[in-house]
Motif scaffolding. Structure first.
Motif, PDB file in Angstrom:
ATOM      1  N   GLN A  29       0.797  -1.229   0.000  1.00 20.05           N
ATOM      2  CA  GLN A  29       0.000   0.000   0.000  1.00 20.05           C
ATOM      3  C   GLN A  29       0.832   1.283   0.000  1.00 20.05           C
ATOM      4  O   GLN A  29       0.325   2.351  -0.323  1.00 20.05           O
ATOM      5  CB  GLN A  29      -0.942   0.007   1.214  1.00 20.05           C
ATOM      6  CG  GLN A  29      -1.931  -1.153   1.207  1.00 20.05           C
ATOM      7  CD  GLN A  29      -2.791  -1.168  -0.051  1.00 20.05           C
ATOM      8  OE1 GLN A  29      -3.388  -0.156  -0.409  1.00 20.05           O
ATOM      9  NE2 GLN A  29      -2.832  -2.303  -0.716  1.00 20.05           N
ATOM     10  N   HIS A  30       2.125   1.229   0.355  1.00 19.49           N
ATOM     11  CA  HIS A  30       2.880   2.468   0.525  1.00 19.49           C
ATOM     12  C   HIS A  30       3.447   3.015  -0.785  1.00 19.49           C
ATOM     13  O   HIS A  30       4.167   4.015  -0.779  1.00 19.49           O
ATOM     14  CB  HIS A  30       4.028   2.256   1.530  1.00 19.49           C
ATOM     15  CG  HIS A  30       5.018   1.213   1.114  1.00 19.49           C
ATOM     16  ND1 HIS A  30       4.877  -0.111   1.458  1.00 19.49           N
ATOM     17  CD2 HIS A  30       6.141   1.308   0.357  1.00 19.49           C
ATOM     18  CE1 HIS A  30       5.891  -0.790   0.948  1.00 19.49           C
ATOM     19  NE2 HIS A  30       6.678   0.045   0.271  1.00 19.49           N
ATOM     20  N   VAL A  31       3.143   2.417  -1.921  1.00 20.24           N
ATOM     21  CA  VAL A  31       3.589   2.926  -3.227  1.00 20.24           C
ATOM     22  C   VAL A  31       2.628   4.019  -3.674  1.00 20.24           C
ATOM     23  O   VAL A  31       1.405   3.851  -3.634  1.00 20.24           O
ATOM     24  CB  VAL A  31       3.632   1.793  -4.269  1.00 20.24           C
ATOM     25  CG1 VAL A  31       4.115   2.322  -5.619  1.00 20.24           C
ATOM     26  CG2 VAL A  31       4.529   0.657  -3.791  1.00 20.24           C
ATOM     27  N   SER A  32       3.172   5.156  -4.147  1.00 19.37           N
ATOM     28  CA  SER A  32       2.314   6.268  -4.578  1.00 19.37           C
ATOM     29  C   SER A  32       1.528   5.889  -5.824  1.00 19.37           C
ATOM     30  O   SER A  32       1.939   5.014  -6.597  1.00 19.37           O
ATOM     31  CB  SER A  32       3.158   7.511  -4.855  1.00 19.37           C
ATOM     32  OG  SER A  32       3.926   7.341  -6.045  1.00 19.37           O
ATOM     33  N   ALA A  33       0.424   6.578  -6.034  1.00 18.28           N
ATOM     34  CA  ALA A  33      -0.438   6.289  -7.182  1.00 18.28           C
ATOM     35  C   ALA A  33       0.300   6.532  -8.496  1.00 18.28           C
ATOM     36  O   ALA A  33       0.158   5.767  -9.456  1.00 18.28           O
ATOM     37  CB  ALA A  33      -1.706   7.142  -7.107  1.00 18.28           C
ATOM     38  N   ASP A  34       1.118   7.584  -8.551  1.00 17.56           N
ATOM     39  CA  ASP A  34       1.849   7.897  -9.782  1.00 17.56           C
ATOM     40  C   ASP A  34       2.874   6.806 -10.107  1.00 17.56           C
ATOM     41  O   ASP A  34       2.983   6.365 -11.254  1.00 17.56           O
ATOM     42  CB  ASP A  34       2.550   9.247  -9.629  1.00 17.56           C
ATOM     43  CG  ASP A  34       3.376   9.606 -10.862  1.00 17.56           C
ATOM     44  OD1 ASP A  34       2.773   9.824 -11.927  1.00 17.56           O
ATOM     45  OD2 ASP A  34       4.621   9.637 -10.743  1.00 17.56           O
ATOM     46  N   THR A  35       3.611   6.384  -9.088  1.00 18.60           N
ATOM     47  CA  THR A  35       4.611   5.331  -9.294  1.00 18.60           C
ATOM     48  C   THR A  35       3.936   4.028  -9.675  1.00 18.60           C
ATOM     49  O   THR A  35       4.398   3.302 -10.573  1.00 18.60           O
ATOM     50  CB  THR A  35       5.454   5.143  -8.020  1.00 18.60           C
ATOM     51  OG1 THR A  35       6.128   6.360  -7.714  1.00 18.60           O
ATOM     52  CG2 THR A  35       6.479   4.031  -8.198  1.00 18.60           C
ATOM     53  N   ARG A  36       2.844   3.714  -9.003  1.00 15.42           N
ATOM     54  CA  ARG A  36       2.120   2.482  -9.306  1.00 15.42           C
ATOM     55  C   ARG A  36       1.645   2.476 -10.763  1.00 15.42           C
ATOM     56  O   ARG A  36       1.736   1.465 -11.466  1.00 15.42           O
ATOM     57  CB  ARG A  36       0.925   2.334  -8.364  1.00 15.42           C
ATOM     58  CG  ARG A  36       0.189   0.995  -8.462  1.00 15.42           C
ATOM     59  CD  ARG A  36      -0.982   0.947  -7.483  1.00 15.42           C
ATOM     60  NE  ARG A  36      -0.516   1.057  -6.114  1.00 15.42           N
ATOM     61  CZ  ARG A  36      -0.097   0.028  -5.380  1.00 15.42           C
ATOM     62  NH1 ARG A  36      -0.057  -1.187  -5.929  1.00 15.42           N
ATOM     63  NH2 ARG A  36       0.305   0.209  -4.136  1.00 15.42           N
ATOM     64  N   ALA A  37       1.156   3.624 -11.236  1.00 14.24           N
ATOM     65  CA  ALA A  37       0.674   3.718 -12.611  1.00 14.24           C
ATOM     66  C   ALA A  37       1.817   3.533 -13.609  1.00 14.24           C
ATOM     67  O   ALA A  37       1.661   2.872 -14.645  1.00 14.24           O
ATOM     68  CB  ALA A  37       0.000   5.073 -12.824  1.00 14.24           C
ATOM     69  N   ARG A  38       2.998   4.126 -13.323  1.00 15.31           N
ATOM     70  CA  ARG A  38       4.148   3.980 -14.222  1.00 15.31           C
ATOM     71  C   ARG A  38       4.620   2.536 -14.295  1.00 15.31           C
ATOM     72  O   ARG A  38       4.939   2.022 -15.367  1.00 15.31           O
ATOM     73  CB  ARG A  38       5.292   4.881 -13.755  1.00 15.31           C
ATOM     74  CG  ARG A  38       5.121   6.334 -14.169  1.00 15.31           C
ATOM     75  CD  ARG A  38       6.405   7.116 -13.977  1.00 15.31           C
ATOM     76  NE  ARG A  38       6.721   7.293 -12.562  1.00 15.31           N
ATOM     77  CZ  ARG A  38       7.902   7.028 -12.012  1.00 15.31           C
ATOM     78  NH1 ARG A  38       8.872   6.535 -12.738  1.00 15.31           N
ATOM     79  NH2 ARG A  38       8.100   7.250 -10.728  1.00 15.31           N
TER      80      ARG A  38
END
Length: 339
Positions: A29-38
């Protein structure tokens, strides 16, 4: 790029570390939304597929659960197995399917964890194991029990409300004006059989007398058993036959319909019939079969979700409180009761 895409390839494409890619794949859960999307975009672009064996090893999982049922050639269990496969796949579990044939020894072996491979969880539909035996179980593998038995809080149990479902079927017959409603699939004295309990409750609510002579058991849930017991009922009550029959399974109901039609009774004009389970054969029978349709998809999802929750609780060293979970059902009215 040549060869199978690797975790390092995803990391390079997304401009992140391999650890970050692993965190996204494992849904930390601690991964940011932007990083997760990339990272997800990079996975999709290069066609990366996680190595499930490595992933399971990292998570302390076997990646395998077991589904143990009485008979795979019964349409209900075959359909249920398909739903469990789908629900398990969403959690990256492979399903080992085993048939017991109603053998108590095989059921006990499953409860003891005697499988050729380590499993992360067990879903068991038992014909013989009771709550007392479950309370003595020493194997700690996450367990979900299925079926219409009452396990009295001894294990996680997923089922429909069999009492309410049976009552709905019998109430439907009573509302059609039927007054001599038989039941095939239970012994009159079996006060713990939930479908018999539902039958009795609905008969009482409709103000109809309960004649135990109209309640017939079956040795197993086969059409031949339904046909045999219906034939016996017609012989025993030649002067005053039942005008409706509630059957504990569709398989039994199809045998009941055969017995009626071969002896000159019209279904539903003379005798209305309702089954239970909504198997595909009932939709193609003549007449098509009225039935109780359990939400098999929900049963499978609830069972698999419970295994996951139990597995996570054990890994975290926290308690998991077992209980009852109910899936929905619906009455499906077809030609055998005038639909």
């Amino acid at each position: 790029m040549t060869g199978r895409p690797r975790l390092a390839d995803v990391a390079a494409r997304a401009g992140v570390s391999m650890k970050t890619v692993s965190n996204v794949i494992n849904d930390f859960q601690h991964v940011s939304a932007d990083t997760r999307a990339r990272v997800q975009a990079a996975i999709d672009e290069i066609g990366y597929r996680p190595n499930l064996s490595a992933r399971n090893l990292a998570l302390g999982r076997a990646g395998l659960i077991a589904l143990v049922v009485p008979q795979l050639d019964m349409p209900y269990f075959a359909a249920l197995a398909g739903q469990v496969l789908q629900a398990a796949a969403k959690r990256d579990w492979v399903v080992l399917i085993q048939q017991t044939g109603g053998d108590l020894t095989v059921e006990r072996d499953a409860l003891a964890g005697r499988f050729p491979q380590r499993i992360d969880g067990l879903i068991l539909s038992s014909t013989a194991v009771g709550s007392a035996e479950l309370r003595k179980r020493t194997d700690r593998t996450p367990l979900v029990m299925l079926g219409d038995r009452n396990y009295q809080g001894a294990a996680q149990h997923v089922a429909i409300d069999n009492v309410a479902a049976a009552a709905a079927a019998v109430t439907h017959l009573a509302e059609l004006g039927r007054r001599r409603i038989a039941m095939i699939g239970s012994s009159p004295g079996d006060r713990r059989h939930p479908r018999l309990v539902g039958y009795r409750l609905a008969m009482k609510a409709a103000g109809l007398p309960i004649d135990d002579r109209l309640i017939k058991p079956v040795r197993n849930n086969l059409g031949e058993e339904g046909e045999q017991q219906m034939t016996a009922l017609l012989a025993e009550h030649a002067q005053d036959p039942p005008d409706a029959v509630f059957c504990v399974t569709d398989w039994v109901a199809l045998g009941v319909v055969r017995a009626l039609r071969t002896r000159g009774f019209r279904v539903p004009e003379d005798v209305a019939v309702v089954g239970f389970d909504d198997i595909p054969y009932g939709r193609a029978a003549t007449p098509t079969l009225s039935t109780i349709s359990p939400d098999r998809s929900a049963i499978a999802r609830l069972a698999v979700d419970s295994l996951q929750a139990q597995f996570e609780a054990a890994a975290a060293g926290t308690a998991y409180e077992v209980g009852e979970q109910q899936a929905a059902f619906r009455l499906v009215v077809r030609e055998s009761s005038g639909g």
